[in-house]
Design a protein around this motif. Structure first.
Motif, PDB file in Angstrom:
ATOM      1  N   GLU A  69       2.121 -11.955   9.474  1.00 49.96           N
ATOM      2  CA  GLU A  69       1.411 -10.674   9.554  1.00 49.96           C
ATOM      3  C   GLU A  69       2.278  -9.529   9.043  1.00 49.96           C
ATOM      4  OE1 GLU A  69       0.313 -10.599  13.682  1.00 49.96           O
ATOM      5  OE2 GLU A  69      -1.387 -11.950  13.367  1.00 49.96           O
ATOM      6  N   ALA A  70       3.575  -9.574   9.320  1.00 54.42           N
ATOM      7  CA  ALA A  70       4.485  -8.536   8.815  1.00 54.42           C
ATOM      8  C   ALA A  70       4.536  -8.569   7.289  1.00 54.42           C
ATOM      9  CB  ALA A  70       5.884  -8.727   9.402  1.00 54.42           C
ATOM     10  N   HIS A  71       4.601  -9.768   6.715  1.00 59.04           N
ATOM     11  CA  HIS A  71       4.618  -9.871   5.250  1.00 59.04           C
ATOM     12  C   HIS A  71       3.308  -9.369   4.649  1.00 59.04           C
ATOM     13  CE1 HIS A  71       8.481 -11.665   4.708  1.00 59.04           C
ATOM     14  NE2 HIS A  71       8.204 -12.658   5.530  1.00 59.04           N
ATOM     15  N   HIS A  72       2.212  -9.653   5.302  1.00 58.96           N
ATOM     16  CA  HIS A  72       0.923  -9.169   4.801  1.00 58.96           C
ATOM     17  C   HIS A  72       0.866  -7.646   4.867  1.00 58.96           C
ATOM     18  CE1 HIS A  72      -3.412  -8.367   4.575  1.00 58.96           C
ATOM     19  NE2 HIS A  72      -3.388  -9.395   3.755  1.00 58.96           N
ATOM     20  N   ALA A  73       1.386  -7.069   5.943  1.00 64.54           N
ATOM     21  CA  ALA A  73       1.425  -5.604   6.063  1.00 64.54           C
ATOM     22  C   ALA A  73       2.307  -4.997   4.975  1.00 64.54           C
ATOM     23  CB  ALA A  73       1.924  -5.200   7.447  1.00 64.54           C
ATOM     24  N   HIS A  74       3.432  -5.645   4.688  1.00 68.26           N
ATOM     25  CA  HIS A  74       4.298  -5.166   3.606  1.00 68.26           C
ATOM     26  C   HIS A  74       3.562  -5.227   2.269  1.00 68.26           C
ATOM     27  CE1 HIS A  74       8.016  -6.343   6.171  1.00 68.26           C
ATOM     28  NE2 HIS A  74       7.574  -5.141   6.486  1.00 68.26           N
ATOM     29  N   ALA A  75       2.858  -6.316   2.033  1.00 69.26           N
ATOM     30  CA  ALA A  75       2.111  -6.460   0.783  1.00 69.26           C
ATOM     31  C   ALA A  75       1.050  -5.367   0.662  1.00 69.26           C
ATOM     32  CB  ALA A  75       1.467  -7.845   0.697  1.00 69.26           C
ATOM     33  N   ALA A  76       0.360  -5.086   1.758  1.00 74.17           N
ATOM     34  CA  ALA A  76      -0.672  -4.043   1.730  1.00 74.17           C
ATOM     35  C   ALA A  76      -0.065  -2.678   1.406  1.00 74.17           C
ATOM     36  CB  ALA A  76      -1.407  -3.998   3.070  1.00 74.17           C
ATOM     37  N   GLU A  77       1.082  -2.378   1.988  1.00 69.85           N
ATOM     38  CA  GLU A  77       1.719  -1.084   1.728  1.00 69.85           C
ATOM     39  C   GLU A  77       2.280  -1.019   0.307  1.00 69.85           C
ATOM     40  OE1 GLU A  77       2.784   2.846   2.444  1.00 69.85           O
ATOM     41  OE2 GLU A  77       1.305   1.512   3.339  1.00 69.85           O
ATOM     42  N   LEU A  78       2.847  -2.108  -0.172  1.00 69.48           N
ATOM     43  CA  LEU A  78       3.337  -2.142  -1.556  1.00 69.48           C
ATOM     44  C   LEU A  78       2.182  -1.935  -2.534  1.00 69.48           C
ATOM     45  CD1 LEU A  78       5.903  -5.054  -1.240  1.00 69.48           C
ATOM     46  CD2 LEU A  78       6.450  -2.699  -1.901  1.00 69.48           C
ATOM     47  N   ALA A  79       1.059  -2.580  -2.279  1.00 65.40           N
ATOM     48  CA  ALA A  79      -0.112  -2.405  -3.150  1.00 65.40           C
ATOM     49  C   ALA A  79      -0.568  -0.948  -3.139  1.00 65.40           C
ATOM     50  CB  ALA A  79      -1.242  -3.328  -2.706  1.00 65.40           C
ATOM     51  N   ARG A  80      -0.545  -0.316  -1.968  1.00 62.05           N
ATOM     52  CA  ARG A  80      -0.948   1.088  -1.874  1.00 62.05           C
ATOM     53  C   ARG A  80       0.006   1.975  -2.682  1.00 62.05           C
ATOM     54  NH1 ARG A  80       0.302   5.671   0.026  1.00 62.05           N
ATOM     55  NH2 ARG A  80       2.165   4.962   1.109  1.00 62.05           N
ATOM     56  N   VAL A  81       1.308   1.732  -2.551  1.00 60.39           N
ATOM     57  CA  VAL A  81       2.303   2.545  -3.258  1.00 60.39           C
ATOM     58  C   VAL A  81       2.195   2.341  -4.769  1.00 60.39           C
ATOM     59  CG1 VAL A  81       4.805   2.776  -3.656  1.00 60.39           C
ATOM     60  CG2 VAL A  81       3.903   2.698  -1.325  1.00 60.39           C
ATOM     61  N   ILE A  82       1.979   1.102  -5.186  1.00 63.47           N
ATOM     62  CA  ILE A  82       1.848   0.795  -6.607  1.00 63.47           C
ATOM     63  C   ILE A  82       0.543   1.362  -7.158  1.00 63.47           C
ATOM     64  CG2 ILE A  82       1.558  -1.090  -8.279  1.00 63.47           C
ATOM     65  CD1 ILE A  82       3.408  -2.777  -6.457  1.00 63.47           C
ATOM     66  N   GLY A  83      -0.475   1.402  -6.304  1.00 65.67           N
ATOM     67  CA  GLY A  83      -1.778   1.909  -6.736  1.00 65.67           C
ATOM     68  C   GLY A  83      -2.697   0.823  -7.249  1.00 65.67           C
ATOM     69  N   VAL A  84      -2.569  -0.368  -6.681  1.00 63.11           N
ATOM     70  CA  VAL A  84      -3.420  -1.492  -7.075  1.00 63.11           C
ATOM     71  C   VAL A  84      -4.102  -2.046  -5.833  1.00 63.11           C
ATOM     72  CG1 VAL A  84      -1.974  -2.116  -9.059  1.00 63.11           C
ATOM     73  CG2 VAL A  84      -1.553  -3.199  -6.843  1.00 63.11           C
ATOM     74  N   PRO A  85      -5.231  -2.720  -6.007  1.00 55.76           N
ATOM     75  CA  PRO A  85      -5.840  -3.374  -4.847  1.00 55.76           C
ATOM     76  C   PRO A  85      -4.963  -4.531  -4.387  1.00 55.76           C
ATOM     77  CG  PRO A  85      -7.105  -3.820  -6.842  1.00 55.76           C
ATOM     78  CD  PRO A  85      -6.013  -2.877  -7.219  1.00 55.76           C
ATOM     79  N   LEU A  86      -5.023  -4.821  -3.116  1.00 57.35           N
ATOM     80  CA  LEU A  86      -4.240  -5.928  -2.567  1.00 57.35           C
ATOM     81  C   LEU A  86      -4.805  -7.237  -3.109  1.00 57.35           C
ATOM     82  CD1 LEU A  86      -1.988  -6.793  -0.624  1.00 57.35           C
ATOM     83  CD2 LEU A  86      -3.720  -6.931   1.160  1.00 57.35           C
ATOM     84  N   PRO A  87      -3.982  -7.989  -3.848  1.00 50.23           N
ATOM     85  CA  PRO A  87      -4.468  -9.273  -4.361  1.00 50.23           C
ATOM     86  C   PRO A  87      -4.763 -10.234  -3.208  1.00 50.23           C
ATOM     87  CG  PRO A  87      -2.395  -8.648  -5.401  1.00 50.23           C
ATOM     88  CD  PRO A  87      -2.624  -7.703  -4.265  1.00 50.23           C
ATOM     89  N   SER A  88      -5.663 -11.172  -3.450  1.00 57.13           N
ATOM     90  CA  SER A  88      -5.925 -12.160  -2.410  1.00 57.13           C
ATOM     91  C   SER A  88      -4.739 -13.097  -2.298  1.00 57.13           C
ATOM     92  CB  SER A  88      -7.188 -12.952  -2.673  1.00 57.13           C
ATOM     93  OG  SER A  88      -7.561 -12.939  -3.998  1.00 57.13           O
ATOM     94  N   ALA A  89      -4.546 -13.578  -1.103  1.00 53.21           N
ATOM     95  CA  ALA A  89      -3.422 -14.482  -0.839  1.00 53.21           C
ATOM     96  C   ALA A  89      -3.609 -15.770  -1.619  1.00 53.21           C
ATOM     97  CB  ALA A  89      -3.325 -14.780   0.649  1.00 53.21           C
ATOM     98  N   SER A  90      -2.524 -16.331  -2.035  1.00 53.18           N
ATOM     99  CA  SER A  90      -2.603 -17.581  -2.793  1.00 53.18           C
ATOM    100  C   SER A  90      -2.956 -18.730  -1.858  1.00 53.18           C
ATOM    101  CB  SER A  90      -1.267 -17.863  -3.492  1.00 53.18           C
ATOM    102  OG  SER A  90      -0.300 -18.224  -2.535  1.00 53.18           O
ATOM    103  N   ALA A  91      -3.627 -19.695  -2.403  1.00 50.80           N
ATOM    104  CA  ALA A  91      -4.037 -20.851  -1.618  1.00 50.80           C
ATOM    105  C   ALA A  91      -3.104 -22.035  -1.852  1.00 50.80           C
ATOM    106  CB  ALA A  91      -5.465 -21.239  -1.969  1.00 50.80           C
ATOM    107  N   THR A  92      -1.971 -21.790  -2.475  1.00 50.48           N
ATOM    108  CA  THR A  92      -1.057 -22.887  -2.760  1.00 50.48           C
ATOM    109  C   THR A  92      -0.272 -23.259  -1.517  1.00 50.48           C
ATOM    110  OG1 THR A  92       0.658 -21.364  -3.441  1.00 50.48           O
ATOM    111  CG2 THR A  92      -0.800 -22.180  -5.164  1.00 50.48           C
ATOM    112  N   THR A  93      -0.008 -24.528  -1.394  1.00 51.36           N
ATOM    113  CA  THR A  93       0.799 -25.005  -0.282  1.00 51.36           C
ATOM    114  C   THR A  93       2.262 -24.815  -0.639  1.00 51.36           C
ATOM    115  OG1 THR A  93      -0.885 -26.620   0.228  1.00 51.36           O
ATOM    116  CG2 THR A  93       1.269 -26.986   1.183  1.00 51.36           C
TER     117      THR A  93
END
Length: 149
Positions: A69-93
């Motif tokens: 959850e912390a990594h997802h929150a970081h990704a969301a904030e990075l996407a906001r700062v960059i100005g892009v939509p949050l990409p969907s999480a990869s489904a790779t194992t």
């Protein structure tokens, strides 16, 4: 005198051309990808790795879910700062899901360690307005490395 006249005539003939862009070749190249994009992608990969490992090893879910959850929150904030939509999480194992829980923790710890190094480099190169966010990501990843021991 003839040279001066020819020079002035040439200058007068080309002066109007500079304003219309024919002689202006100051084309700005298209901006490259934001330098934080790799960190955004890595945050999503780390979140997916922790989620996958928690699903594969339910005994680790209590430890790994908050880290994911912390990594997802970081990704969301990075996407906001960059100005892009949050990409969907990869489904790779990820490799962290294989093996026993101890091996999964060790693999995740290595991924966190590498992620901390990448975030540290990004923080050192970042402008001041991004440094605080990146420093908090570095601190979180350092904490994750310790939590996964």
């Amino acid at each position: 005198m003839l040279r001066a006249g020819a020079f002035l005539a040439f200058g007068a003939a080309t002066a109007p051309l500079t304003g219309c862009g024919i002689l202006d070749r100051d084309d700005d190249p298209a901006p490259g990808p934001d330098p934080l994009t790799p960190l955004l992608d890595e945050s999503l990969r780390l979140a997916a790795g922790h989620r996958d490992a928690a699903a594969a090893h339910p005994t680790l879910a209590g430890l790994l879910t908050p880290i994911a959850e912390a990594h997802h929150a970081h990704a969301a904030e990075l996407a906001r700062v960059i100005g892009v939509p949050l990409p969907s999480a990869s489904a790779t194992t990820t490799p962290a899901t294989a093996g026993d829980p101890a091996a999964a923790r060790a693999a995740l710890r290595e991924e966190e360690r590498a992620g901390r190094e990448a975030a540290t480099k990004a923080c050192a190169a970042a402008p001041a307005e991004r440094a605080a966010l990146l420093a908090s990501i570095v601190a979180a990843r350092a904490t994750h490395v310790e939590a996964l021991k």
